[in-house]
Design a protein around this motif. Sequence first.
Motif, PDB file in Angstrom:
ATOM      1  N   ASN A 299      49.940  47.068  44.014  1.00  0.00           N
ATOM      2  CA  ASN A 299      49.514  48.463  43.860  1.00  0.00           C
ATOM      3  C   ASN A 299      47.997  48.637  43.769  1.00  0.00           C
ATOM      4  O   ASN A 299      47.508  49.570  43.136  1.00  0.00           O
ATOM      5  N   TYR A 300      47.246  47.728  44.387  1.00  0.00           N
ATOM      6  CA  TYR A 300      45.804  47.939  44.484  1.00  0.00           C
ATOM      7  C   TYR A 300      45.508  48.855  45.666  1.00  0.00           C
ATOM      8  O   TYR A 300      46.231  48.865  46.675  1.00  0.00           O
ATOM      9  N   THR A 301      44.439  49.602  45.556  1.00  0.00           N
ATOM     10  CA  THR A 301      44.020  50.454  46.660  1.00  0.00           C
ATOM     11  C   THR A 301      43.394  49.603  47.759  1.00  0.00           C
ATOM     12  O   THR A 301      43.028  48.434  47.542  1.00  0.00           O
ATOM     13  N   THR A 302      43.231  50.192  48.930  1.00  0.00           N
ATOM     14  CA  THR A 302      42.586  49.500  50.043  1.00  0.00           C
ATOM     15  C   THR A 302      41.176  49.071  49.670  1.00  0.00           C
ATOM     16  O   THR A 302      40.742  47.958  49.987  1.00  0.00           O
ATOM     17  N   GLN A 303      40.449  49.944  48.974  1.00  0.00           N
ATOM     18  CA  GLN A 303      39.074  49.632  48.574  1.00  0.00           C
ATOM     19  C   GLN A 303      39.040  48.462  47.575  1.00  0.00           C
ATOM     20  O   GLN A 303      38.153  47.611  47.647  1.00  0.00           O
ATOM     21  N   GLU A 304      40.006  48.407  46.675  1.00  0.00           N
ATOM     22  CA  GLU A 304      40.034  47.314  45.707  1.00  0.00           C
ATOM     23  C   GLU A 304      40.357  45.979  46.383  1.00  0.00           C
ATOM     24  O   GLU A 304      39.792  44.940  46.029  1.00  0.00           O
ATOM     25  N   VAL A 305      41.251  46.014  47.363  1.00  0.00           N
ATOM     26  CA  VAL A 305      41.553  44.796  48.115  1.00  0.00           C
ATOM     27  C   VAL A 305      40.318  44.343  48.890  1.00  0.00           C
ATOM     28  O   VAL A 305      40.030  43.135  48.985  1.00  0.00           O
ATOM     29  N   GLU A 306      39.555  45.283  49.412  1.00  0.00           N
ATOM     30  CA  GLU A 306      38.333  44.938  50.143  1.00  0.00           C
ATOM     31  C   GLU A 306      37.305  44.288  49.232  1.00  0.00           C
ATOM     32  O   GLU A 306      36.587  43.369  49.651  1.00  0.00           O
ATOM     33  N   VAL A 307      37.217  44.725  47.977  1.00  0.00           N
ATOM     34  CA  VAL A 307      36.313  44.068  47.026  1.00  0.00           C
ATOM     35  C   VAL A 307      36.772  42.639  46.785  1.00  0.00           C
ATOM     36  O   VAL A 307      35.959  41.703  46.741  1.00  0.00           O
ATOM     37  N   ALA A 308      38.074  42.443  46.624  1.00  0.00           N
ATOM     38  CA  ALA A 308      38.605  41.095  46.430  1.00  0.00           C
ATOM     39  C   ALA A 308      38.314  40.215  47.638  1.00  0.00           C
ATOM     40  O   ALA A 308      37.938  39.038  47.493  1.00  0.00           O
ATOM     41  N   GLN A 309      38.471  40.780  48.831  1.00  0.00           N
ATOM     42  CA  GLN A 309      38.159  40.016  50.038  1.00  0.00           C
ATOM     43  C   GLN A 309      36.682  39.638  50.082  1.00  0.00           C
ATOM     44  O   GLN A 309      36.326  38.519  50.473  1.00  0.00           O
ATOM     45  N   ALA A 310      35.817  40.556  49.674  1.00  0.00           N
ATOM     46  CA  ALA A 310      34.384  40.273  49.664  1.00  0.00           C
ATOM     47  C   ALA A 310      34.053  39.187  48.647  1.00  0.00           C
ATOM     48  O   ALA A 310      33.253  38.276  48.916  1.00  0.00           O
TER      49      ALA A 310
END
Length: 758
Positions: A299-310
Amino acid sequence: MPATRQRAVRRSHWDQPDGEGVRTGRTSQSHRGQRNLSSILLNMGMVLGILSILWFCWATYMRWWLAAQVVTPHSSPAILPDGATRASVSPLRFWGTYRPQVYFGMKTRSPKSLVTGLMWMEQGQSVPGSLRHACDQGDDLERYGWLAHDGVNFGQQEILERDFSLSTDYVKRPGGEHGGDWSWRIAVKQKRNGKPRLVSLLLYIATDGDGYLEPSVQHDRLFHVDGRTDELGSFRLMFGEPMTSGTDRRTPVEVQFESGSVDHRPGPLAGEAFEQELSQHRAAFNRRFNGVFGLQNKNYTTQEVEVAQAAFSNMLGGVGYFYGSSLVESPFANNPVAYWPAALFTAVPSRSFFPRGFLWDEGFHQLLLGRWDLGLSQEVMAHWLDLLNAEGWIPREQILGGEARSRVPAEFIVQRNDNANPPTFFWTLRTLFPGLGGSLPSADTAFLQRAFPRLRSWFEWYNRTQSGPLPNSYRWRGRDADTSLFLNPKTLTSGLDDYPRASHPSGEERHVDLLCWMAQAAGVMADIARSIGEPHEGEYSRLHSVLSDEENLVRLHWAEDLQAFCDWGNHSDAVMLVRERVPVPPGAPPQTRVVRVVRRPSAPQFVSAFGYVSLFPMLLRLLSPKSPRLGATLSALHDENKLWTPFGLRSLARSHPLYLKRNTEHDPPYWRGYLWININYLAAGALHHYSNLDGPYQIQAQTLYQQLRRNLVKNILREYRKTGYIWENYSDSSGAGRGSHPFTGWSSLLVLLMAEQY
């Protein structure tokens, strides 16, 4: 009577006062005795002299031999065979962004690599030093770092200046015998509300004296560079002409490297072909990232997943290849000497501030990277273990090569061979080989068999050099000895730097965190031995049983009146820094300095500091789930006057006298209150562990785990959105990021916190 007279005559004969013959006989005997004594003394002197010379020669030889051990490689076969990083052996990893200390550049995994890179500057910039090249916090960029990086095929990076941004994308294409082709696309984009800027891009290529480079210039423009080296054979580097796009105000620049050994190339890796392959790799990265970490299911947002990817990509994109010699010193040598030349393939804590290898950091790095690519982690750990010397020691900080050394203050360059660092690789091995102690896949068994002789020597080195004053106790060597200026002499070797230890360093200290590291390491050694059929499993099992026994922990480190695990040493809590006048010559301006004053004499006792060190029996899961000391630790951990904050666990209790206190006039606090993600990650993992075990504190552990994880993740994500960076540590009062940035070493454990992987 005759017999009596005879005896009398004999007495008389010897008693004659004028018996010259008698006196002469006695004198001759005396002279012979003196001569014999002199001869004996002379012989003894000669023997002693010879023994002294022999002893001197032996002592000199032994001192030379002991001094030589610090720069003698370990006798066991290297884990990595010669040439393991060559293109012919490991073609996919041969080229890479292995220069984490620069904003963008590529090299090969070899001692004398062809080096490429990017620099840029604004034209007409009045501020000196506006040329960007090496990562530097003083450049004050809004943000920079990898958005996606898979460690093999591609990477996408964004760099934000005030009025414009740069993107640096690259793609590799395998083929041939020398690592294949690769291409860059560098684009400058004007910000919509920014001032128009003219930006110059400088692309460079250099060799280390090997081979040749021949530029081709037409109409005042560099079209390509032809070159050849023994390592790469022939190659060509081509520079595309910049193209300006009016729709998004982007100026892309393409650079193509083509290996001469590629026979059948489908076409240039440029234009649409570049865009297509980049898109394919990015899509594969997204799928794999979700498969490994499963964040889209939480249930993470797309933006939160992008931070994790970064965060993940910056750790992986921050893996570097270094080659050179450490400077080391031994108590048996008069001056520092050079370690043997060696390579190190390792992640770095911070591209801007710590672009080099750190031993205990790397154990945390591989907890994340090993889940992505176990082979990569095995190779990194092998590089570190292959730096083991004949003593069983690994220098804790690796500063290899002139480029790395130029970024390090002189006082930190030389490494001492009695100084340790937490042996986190044992924790890494436990985590990455979950079946350790039982049957393992053949590839894992083969790696551990090659590594075992070095792990064994490394483990024994800790037991030999870091032992404490009491049986089964341990003490960090390398504490600062100067007690006149430091509020509390630092212990850099522990990894916790200025965390409060005994105020007066001595050989009587006992350090609870090191005991816990060694207990955990002994258990891992036992399990490795069992998995690979080594005959030493029993000795490690026995040592693990002794060191992890709670009675041993209590006897050495439990302070009953404090209800906490503590260090022991010669200590006083009544220390402070005061300013005093310094004597100066007449007429000179007054001067002052800050010195330490001890208001109450020190005495052997527990060090009354509750903080990260107090948590180690819990952090490394040595306590029984039914232990009342686990309950006491959990209660103290949740106390807001001690470690609990809305952002994570602070490193030192707010109630402690040294909380956020400077260590010297010019040395601000470091591990004295701020939040560190590596220890918070261990704490979350321990709470998760105890929340799944039956015991009187199971519910308490579950509640604390959920709250701590939520606080940590929320704060790191918030600070990234606010500042553009992952930080070295975080304020315990506001949650604000602090220290070096980007710090995408162990702070990137954010990804595992989000994924709940411990």
